[in-house]
Enzyme design. Structure first.
Site, PDB file in Angstrom:
ATOM      1  N   TYR A  34       0.829  -1.193   0.000  1.00 38.86           N
ATOM      2  CA  TYR A  34       0.000   0.000   0.000  1.00 38.86           C
ATOM      3  C   TYR A  34       0.867   1.248   0.000  1.00 38.86           C
ATOM      4  CZ  TYR A  34      -3.831  -3.117   1.369  1.00 38.86           C
ATOM      5  OH  TYR A  34      -4.765  -4.114   1.418  1.00 38.86           O
TER       6      TYR A  34
ATOM      7  N   GLU B 115     -19.858   3.238  20.890  1.00 41.88           N
ATOM      8  CA  GLU B 115     -20.848   3.533  19.847  1.00 41.88           C
ATOM      9  C   GLU B 115     -21.384   4.960  19.913  1.00 41.88           C
ATOM     10  OE1 GLU B 115     -23.747   0.440  20.308  1.00 41.88           O
ATOM     11  OE2 GLU B 115     -22.899  -0.689  18.626  1.00 41.88           O
TER      12      GLU B 115
END
Length: 409
Positions: free
Chosen positions: A295, A380
């Site tokens: 990458y 969350e």
């Protein structure tokens, strides 16, 4: 576009986004296997009237055409999971044995769905076009490479991506220039001639030669590079030999080079190759070097980074308003890190940043086990924060890009 109304739209979808994340977490899929994940996302986009098409094997792209003239912005979220057996007590823990969302891609995909719904609701006021890229195979396979090869970015003016980050909730890492490492695999093959250990002169000991090659490679950092050069050169696997009384005729070594700067990367490649080819010859052997490009480094465009940083300095207090993240508004600037130091992890958003001006942000989603750990999880409550950030920052980048283009004309 009224900021408060925009944030209200985001907040109205908070529970939906959490449910999306839990659904993805419970049903993780490996790289280029994200069939169910893509089908779920496609169903949602089509229900909202957002045209979409399948790309890059198991990827999906949706498109929102704004009602005002402007540039094209690509928003990217990766979707794949890791080959890890989850060891959490979550009620929505993975149901796929040996597969887990241990890097936050479930949150990325859920967040982009939330962003898509909001931007589609206000599309008449959007200056430009937004491509919603749900990318496969960030972890293993180079899905970003496939996105670029597909031509999907050929008409894109700028790209934006987020990644969750094991850091205090709400912290944002937003640096300019190179932000992640090039990650390239290397292979070293050292050849000699086998012989019995009682008659070493009849052979060429590939293991002995390998030790000399390794000595020279490990000396590179101290002798040939500046202390400020940011790289690692790691050799992690070695194979060779047939028996304890036979000098081996072949040793194979695998490793990895990680580097921030393309020139350092090229220099390292050339120096290691020179060592592998020349040192064995001194001892009657032969060496071969292989280099497999991984990458590329993610490069944050300086202009986009400055634009976003200035915007966040002025807007972050409003963006965190009414969010239960424990952020002290008196020290808000501490939550914007534009010079956080070296990070030699890899991210295939680098393929995007090679193609178009790009910006990649790391968003703190709580402390705990690091990514790629079988107990990795996020807070969350940060999902609505991420959606607020991406929605508002997308509008800001679209608007300012168009204003800059008007000034140039």
């Amino acid at each position: 576009m009224d900021f408060e109304k925009l944030m209200d739209l985001v907040d109205q979808g908070q529970e939906e986004v959490i449910s999306y994340r839990r659904r993805f977490h419970e049903h993780p899929e490996l790289s280029f296997q994200e069939v169910e994940t893509r089908a779920f996302i496609q169903e949602k986009l089509q229900a909202w009237g957002i045209p979409c098409k399948r790309v890059a094997k198991t990827g999906l792209v949706g498109e929102i055409q704004g009602g005002l003239p402007g540039p094209t912005l690509a928003l990217r979220a990766d979707m794949d999971a890791l080959p890890i057996q989850e060891e959490t007590d979550l009620a929505f823990a993975s149901k796929n044995p040996g597969v887990m969302h241990a890097c936050g891609h479930d949150a990325h995909a859920a967040n982009l769905l939330g962003v898509a719904k909001v931007l589609n609701q206000i599309k008449d006021q959007l200056p430009g076009r937004v491509k919603l890229i749900f990318q496969p195979a960030e972890e293993a396979g180079g899905g970003g490479r496939e996105i670029v090869k597909s031509g999907l970015l050929d008409d894109v003016d700028l790209a934006l991506g987020f990644h969750v980050w094991v850091a205090p909730e709400g912290k944002i890492r937003i640096q300019k220039g190179y932000t992640t490492a090039y990650s390239d695999a290397i292979g070293l093959d050292i050849y000699g001639k086998a012989s019995h250990s009682s008659r070493p002169k009849e052979g060429v000991d590939a293991l002995f030669i390998s030790s000399k090659v390794l000595d020279h490679i490990y000396s590179l950092k101290d002798r040939l590079f500046n202390p400020q050069d940011q790289y690692t050169l790691s050799l992690g696997k070695i194979h060779g030999g047939q028996a304890i009384n036979i000098l081996p005729d072949h040793i194979h070594i695998d490793g990895m080079i990680r580097s921030m700067n393309p020139q350092v990367r090229q220099d390292l490649k050339e120096m290691v190759e020179k060592i592998v080819r020349e040192i064995p010859q001194l001892y009657g052997g032969r060496g071969e070097f292989t280099f497999k490009e991984g990458y590329p480094s993610v490069y944050n465009d300086p202009s986009l980074q400055k634009n976003a940083l200035d915007y966040l300095k002025n807007s972050l207090k409003n963006l965190i308003k009414d969010l239960n993240l424990g952020i002290n508004s008196m020290s808000i600037q501490d939550y914007l890190m534009d010079d956080p130091g070296t990070e030699l992890g890899a991210e295939d958003f680098g393929f995007y940043s090679q193609k178009v001006p790009s910006l990649f942000l790391w968003i703190g989603t709580g402390l705990g086990p690091q990514a790629h750990n079988n107990q990795f999880m996020i807070n969350e409550n940060c999902l609505v924060y991420m959606t607020r950030l991406m929605v508002s920052l997308s509008i800001q980048l679209l608007k300012t890009h168009e204003e800059e283009r008007d000034e140039e004309n």
